[in-house]
Design an enzyme around this catalytic site. Structure first.
Site, short mmCIF file in Angstrom:
data_model
loop_
_atom_site.label_atom_id
_atom_site.label_comp_id
_atom_site.label_asym_id
_atom_site.label_seq_id
_atom_site.Cartn_x
_atom_site.Cartn_y
_atom_site.Cartn_z
N ARG A 240 51.50 -62.83 15.35
CA ARG A 240 50.53 -63.86 14.95
C ARG A 240 50.94 -65.22 15.57
NH1 ARG A 240 51.02 -69.00 12.06
NH2 ARG A 240 49.04 -69.41 11.03
N GLY B 3 49.72 -77.13 8.47
CA GLY B 3 48.87 -76.54 7.44
C GLY B 3 48.50 -75.12 7.82
N THR C 91 56.58 -76.99 8.93
CA THR C 91 56.32 -77.22 10.35
C THR C 91 56.67 -78.66 10.65
OG1 THR C 91 54.59 -75.60 10.52
CG2 THR C 91 54.39 -77.46 12.00
N1 ASP Z 1 50.45 -74.69 10.99
C1 ASP Z 1 51.54 -73.76 10.93
C2 ASP Z 1 51.02 -72.40 11.32
O1 ASP Z 1 49.96 -72.03 10.88
C3 ASP Z 1 52.18 -73.68 9.58
C4 ASP Z 1 52.41 -74.99 8.83
O2 ASP Z 1 52.14 -76.04 9.37
O3 ASP Z 1 52.89 -74.97 7.68
O4 ASP Z 1 51.70 -71.69 12.01
#
Ligand code: ASP
Length: 320
Positions: free
Chosen positions: A214, A238, A186
């Protein structure tokens, strides 16, 4: 005092005030189980280069007196276009082998915000989020509605094949069997401009193998992204479900506003005292109204970097 001396004196003071307004940008490209043994020297170099490119693009805008919103958008666009990161071009696939991208942006002066979720054909979702913020009365548009807004303003959609990447597809197939191969990446940026205003933005393909439909924390204002000129600008990465439940970005803002915590203290508390005990993995970048920054994470690594008007800068991947 003679009139001309007074004017010089005044100009001097104004120059000093302008010079003292710190400005700068911080970016991230995702946090996770990122360890040196997963990288060749070349790959490490590619990540550093991509982060620097994003920082330079955003910083150039700030240096010319541009807004934090424009700097954040420019930096994120560069990371969205780079297949190394899980956003835009490099977005991960859901259970159906399709991509669904989320993004958001917020500015700290009037606290306006815009976001899109579950978009499939917008090349740079951060630009669509900015469009929602600047040209609609809404904050969050999803799927087809967001794409319709995009085309109604004269912008083109790309074919879903633009997001196809053979390597990525193979990883997704492996992941369906072993559930191990999670791509983190991300992207996000936070900035403080010469006018003293803050902005934050985040863009993602979400979690690999997510259920269709989702939505993670990245497009949720207060969870993955938040900006308020009274405190700070925050962008998270995250395990999104935890970041939504703990309203991470707003939580950090609140600790600063109501408990007088520093940006670093507030961020550390949320990541380590609140998220970690319940298994919420991830990281946060932030910049406060005085130009102090944070790049903290409770995982083994986070792609990250900063560039500030005092000349300091750097890009990093691992914890040390
Ligand atoms: N936070 C992002 C999500 O849950 C994924 C990530 O940051 O790796 O969609």
């Amino acid at each position: 005092m003679k009139k001309s001396i007074f004017i010089y004196y005044l100009i001097g003071i104004i120059n000093m005030m302008v010079a003292q307004q710190k400005f700068g940008i911080v970016v991230h490209g995702g946090a996770g189980n990122i360890l040196p043994e997963h990288f060749t020297k070349e790959l490490e170099q590619q990540y550093h280069q991509a982060l620097s490119q994003a920082l330079n693009a955003g910083y150039a805008i700030l240096e010319k007196g541009g807004s934090a919103v424009d700097a954040v958008t420019a930096a994120i666009k560069i990371l969205e276009d780079n297949p190394l990161f899980n956003a835009g071009k490099g977005s991960v696939y859901n259970q159906n082998g399709q991509i669904e991208m989320d993004a958001s942006i917020m500015e700290g002066k009037e606290m306006k915000a815009g976001a899109v979720a579950g978009v499939r054909r917008i090349k740079n979702p951060i630009e669509a989020a900015k469009l929602v913020m600047e040209q609609t009365p809404h904050v969050l548009l999803i799927g087809q509605g967001a794409e319709k807004l995009w085309t109604s303003k004269g912008f083109e959609l790309v074919d879903t094949s633009y997001f196809y990447d053979e390597k990525q597809f193979q990883k997704w197939k492996e992941n369906q069997i072993n559930k191990k191969n999670q791509k983190h990446g991300t992207v996000g940026a936070v900035a403080l401009d010469k006018q003293g205003h803050l902005a934050a933005g985040t863009s993602t393909g979400g979690m690999m193998n997510k259920m269709p439909g989702r939505v993670g924390d990245s497009p949720i204002i207060g969870a993955g992204t938040y900006a308020c000129d009274k405190t700070s600008a925050i962008s998270c990465t995250g395990h999104g479900e935890f970041f939504i439940r703990f309203a991470v970005a707003h939580n950090i803002h609140s600790k600063m506003l109501y408990q007088n915590k520093t940006l670093q203290q507030a961020t550390h508390e949320v990541l380590f005292d609140e998220l970690l005990p319940v298994g919420g993995n991830g990281g946060v970048i932030g910049i406060d109204k005085n130009g102090n920054i944070v790049m903290d994470f409770n995982t083994t690594g986070m792609y990250r970097g900063f560039k500030l008007s005092d000349g300091s800068n750097g890009t990093f991947i691992f914890s040390k």
